[in-house]
Structure formats: C-alpha cells, structure tokens
Scaffold this motif. Sequence first.
Motif, PDB file in Angstrom:
ATOM      1  N   THR A   7     -59.038  15.436 -24.925  1.00  0.00           N
ATOM      2  CA  THR A   7     -59.233  14.000 -24.784  1.00  0.00           C
ATOM      3  C   THR A   7     -60.034  13.748 -23.510  1.00  0.00           C
ATOM      4  O   THR A   7     -59.858  14.456 -22.513  1.00  0.00           O
ATOM      5  CB  THR A   7     -57.878  13.255 -24.789  1.00  0.00           C
ATOM      6  OG1 THR A   7     -58.117  11.870 -24.654  1.00  0.00           O
ATOM      7  CG2 THR A   7     -56.961  13.713 -23.687  1.00  0.00           C
ATOM      8  N   CYS A   8     -60.964  12.798 -23.540  1.00  0.00           N
ATOM      9  CA  CYS A   8     -61.776  12.483 -22.356  1.00  0.00           C
ATOM     10  C   CYS A   8     -61.145  11.322 -21.606  1.00  0.00           C
ATOM     11  O   CYS A   8     -60.149  10.760 -22.049  1.00  0.00           O
ATOM     12  CB  CYS A   8     -63.213  12.152 -22.759  1.00  0.00           C
ATOM     13  SG  CYS A   8     -63.361  10.479 -23.430  1.00  0.00           S
ATOM     14  N   ASP A   9     -61.757  10.954 -20.461  1.00  0.00           N
ATOM     15  CA  ASP A   9     -61.151   9.886 -19.655  1.00  0.00           C
ATOM     16  C   ASP A   9     -61.289   8.510 -20.311  1.00  0.00           C
ATOM     17  O   ASP A   9     -60.715   7.543 -19.833  1.00  0.00           O
ATOM     18  CB  ASP A   9     -61.713   9.891 -18.222  1.00  0.00           C
ATOM     19  CG  ASP A   9     -63.232   9.835 -18.207  1.00  0.00           C
ATOM     20  OD1 ASP A   9     -63.799   9.695 -17.130  1.00  0.00           O
ATOM     21  OD2 ASP A   9     -63.846   9.940 -19.293  1.00  0.00           O
ATOM     22  N   SER A  10     -62.046   8.410 -21.402  1.00  0.00           N
ATOM     23  CA  SER A  10     -62.078   7.149 -22.153  1.00  0.00           C
ATOM     24  C   SER A  10     -61.120   7.169 -23.330  1.00  0.00           C
ATOM     25  O   SER A  10     -61.085   6.237 -24.125  1.00  0.00           O
ATOM     26  CB  SER A  10     -63.495   6.871 -22.669  1.00  0.00           C
ATOM     27  OG  SER A  10     -64.396   6.782 -21.597  1.00  0.00           O
ATOM     28  N   GLY A  11     -60.373   8.260 -23.452  1.00  0.00           N
ATOM     29  CA  GLY A  11     -59.357   8.315 -24.505  1.00  0.00           C
ATOM     30  C   GLY A  11     -59.878   8.784 -25.850  1.00  0.00           C
ATOM     31  O   GLY A  11     -59.165   8.707 -26.851  1.00  0.00           O
ATOM     32  N   HIS A  12     -61.132   9.294 -25.914  1.00  0.00           N
ATOM     33  CA  HIS A  12     -61.621   9.858 -27.176  1.00  0.00           C
ATOM     34  C   HIS A  12     -60.943  11.204 -27.407  1.00  0.00           C
ATOM     35  O   HIS A  12     -60.860  12.012 -26.499  1.00  0.00           O
ATOM     36  CB  HIS A  12     -63.146  10.065 -27.119  1.00  0.00           C
ATOM     37  CG  HIS A  12     -63.905   8.799 -26.863  1.00  0.00           C
ATOM     38  ND1 HIS A  12     -64.882   8.696 -25.893  1.00  0.00           N
ATOM     39  CD2 HIS A  12     -63.817   7.583 -27.445  1.00  0.00           C
ATOM     40  CE1 HIS A  12     -65.374   7.466 -25.900  1.00  0.00           C
ATOM     41  NE2 HIS A  12     -64.736   6.761 -26.820  1.00  0.00           N
ATOM     42  N   ARG A  13     -60.500  11.400 -28.625  1.00  0.00           N
ATOM     43  CA  ARG A  13     -59.880  12.694 -28.955  1.00  0.00           C
ATOM     44  C   ARG A  13     -60.859  13.511 -29.785  1.00  0.00           C
ATOM     45  O   ARG A  13     -61.530  12.997 -30.657  1.00  0.00           O
ATOM     46  CB  ARG A  13     -58.609  12.480 -29.762  1.00  0.00           C
ATOM     47  CG  ARG A  13     -57.396  12.183 -28.899  1.00  0.00           C
ATOM     48  CD  ARG A  13     -56.194  12.025 -29.794  1.00  0.00           C
ATOM     49  NE  ARG A  13     -55.639  13.319 -30.150  1.00  0.00           N
ATOM     50  CZ  ARG A  13     -54.465  13.746 -29.699  1.00  0.00           C
ATOM     51  NH1 ARG A  13     -53.748  13.013 -28.916  1.00  0.00           N
ATOM     52  NH2 ARG A  13     -54.026  14.930 -30.068  1.00  0.00           N
ATOM     53  N   SER A  34     -67.731  18.693 -22.877  1.00  0.00           N
ATOM     54  CA  SER A  34     -67.936  17.249 -22.755  1.00  0.00           C
ATOM     55  C   SER A  34     -67.553  16.552 -24.052  1.00  0.00           C
ATOM     56  O   SER A  34     -67.549  17.146 -25.128  1.00  0.00           O
ATOM     57  CB  SER A  34     -69.392  16.949 -22.389  1.00  0.00           C
ATOM     58  OG  SER A  34     -70.242  17.428 -23.407  1.00  0.00           O
ATOM     59  N   CYS A  35     -67.244  15.263 -23.922  1.00  0.00           N
ATOM     60  CA  CYS A  35     -66.824  14.465 -25.061  1.00  0.00           C
ATOM     61  C   CYS A  35     -68.023  14.223 -25.987  1.00  0.00           C
ATOM     62  O   CYS A  35     -69.074  13.778 -25.527  1.00  0.00           O
ATOM     63  CB  CYS A  35     -66.262  13.138 -24.559  1.00  0.00           C
ATOM     64  SG  CYS A  35     -65.953  11.959 -25.882  1.00  0.00           S
ATOM     65  N   PRO A  36     -67.890  14.518 -27.292  1.00  0.00           N
ATOM     66  CA  PRO A  36     -69.009  14.299 -28.212  1.00  0.00           C
ATOM     67  C   PRO A  36     -69.334  12.813 -28.405  1.00  0.00           C
ATOM     68  O   PRO A  36     -70.425  12.477 -28.850  1.00  0.00           O
ATOM     69  CB  PRO A  36     -68.532  14.931 -29.527  1.00  0.00           C
ATOM     70  CG  PRO A  36     -67.045  14.994 -29.426  1.00  0.00           C
ATOM     71  CD  PRO A  36     -66.700  15.071 -27.968  1.00  0.00           C
ATOM     72  N   GLN A  37     -68.407  11.943 -28.054  1.00  0.00           N
ATOM     73  CA  GLN A  37     -68.654  10.507 -28.262  1.00  0.00           C
ATOM     74  C   GLN A  37     -69.322   9.847 -27.069  1.00  0.00           C
ATOM     75  O   GLN A  37     -70.188   8.997 -27.230  1.00  0.00           O
ATOM     76  CB  GLN A  37     -67.337   9.779 -28.572  1.00  0.00           C
ATOM     77  CG  GLN A  37     -66.835  10.059 -29.980  1.00  0.00           C
ATOM     78  CD  GLN A  37     -65.633   9.196 -30.317  1.00  0.00           C
ATOM     79  OE1 GLN A  37     -65.714   7.978 -30.283  1.00  0.00           O
ATOM     80  NE2 GLN A  37     -64.518   9.821 -30.627  1.00  0.00           N
ATOM     81  N   CYS A  38     -68.884  10.205 -25.842  1.00  0.00           N
ATOM     82  CA  CYS A  38     -69.441   9.518 -24.674  1.00  0.00           C
ATOM     83  C   CYS A  38     -70.054  10.489 -23.670  1.00  0.00           C
ATOM     84  O   CYS A  38     -70.649  10.068 -22.690  1.00  0.00           O
ATOM     85  CB  CYS A  38     -68.374   8.648 -24.000  1.00  0.00           C
ATOM     86  SG  CYS A  38     -67.057   9.595 -23.234  1.00  0.00           S
ATOM     87  N   GLY A  39     -69.914  11.800 -23.903  1.00  0.00           N
ATOM     88  CA  GLY A  39     -70.539  12.776 -23.018  1.00  0.00           C
ATOM     89  C   GLY A  39     -69.799  13.020 -21.718  1.00  0.00           C
ATOM     90  O   GLY A  39     -70.250  13.784 -20.875  1.00  0.00           O
TER      91      GLY A  39
END
Length: 156
Positions: A7-13, A34-39
């Motif tokens: 999970t990233c710091d924006s809560g994307h899983r 890195s998060c695939p949604q927000c990088g």
Amino acid sequence: MIVFDLTCDSGHRFEGWFGSSDDYAGQRGRGLVSCPQCGSCAVVKAPMAPAVPRKGNSQPAAMPALPTRQPMARGPMPPEVAEALGKLAEAQARALQDSRWVGDAFAEQTRAMHYGERDPETIHGQASLEEAQALFEEGIPVAPLPFPVAPPDELN
Ligand SMILES: [Zn+2]
C-alpha cells in the motif's frame, strides 16, 4: 517468487512480486518499488486480512488445520445436533447450486482465476492438503467445505 500486498501513502493497494523478502527490502530501499497508480515510492506492506501469524515462527501465515481424522460419538445423535447438521448440509448444497464442480483441477483453476488468467466463477472441487496449503500461502482465499461433496459423475 513471493507476492506481497503493498500500500502507498495515498492508500492505493497493489500486489508486488519479488524473489524473496530480502529482494523486496532491497528494491524498496533503492526506491524501485512504486505505486502503479500514483508512482509514490512511500510503499509499505499492507496488513494481510485473513492471515494468522504462527506462534514463535517468522512464517507469515498458517494454514488452518484440516481434519485428517473424523470426530465420532457413540450413541444416538441428539435431535438438535441432527437438525443443525441437516440445515448446514442444506446451506452447503444451496451455496454450491450455482457452483461448477472441477474435481482435481480445483487448485489449478482457482490459481488461474486469482492471477486473472481466466474469468472468475464459483467452483468447487477437491485439493490435497499440499495444494490447499500452497493456495493459502499464496494468499488465495479458499475454505474447506464442512461436508464432503460427491463428484457429479459419481452421483448417477
Ligand atoms: Zn498510490
């Protein structure tokens, strides 16, 4: 290979595949995860919902014990127990009404659906203890059925 729910710091899983725990730590340390949604590279392991930590062991998950021996009681079964078991058996039959029997292909088909290699559907079948354990360790949600199910081709 090992898969982590991240999970990233924006809560994307999202899921990340790594060669090992050390591989994950190394890649994360170098900012390669890195998060695939927000990088975002502020990525941590997400809490695993169904996993139960094993006592005194660093293994991440423990398979719920599957019965290898059948508990038995001598004497007539109390009517309320017989009734409750009957209702449970009916509930299982209803739950499996729209489910497709896949027999020994259960582990293979469940895995294919989990990784998006085929369209999801409700299936039931049989798995060896080793197969069930492997599915559980991959974080694939399966559960033993309370009652044995006869394969359709053996019903006739
Ligand atoms: Zn994100």
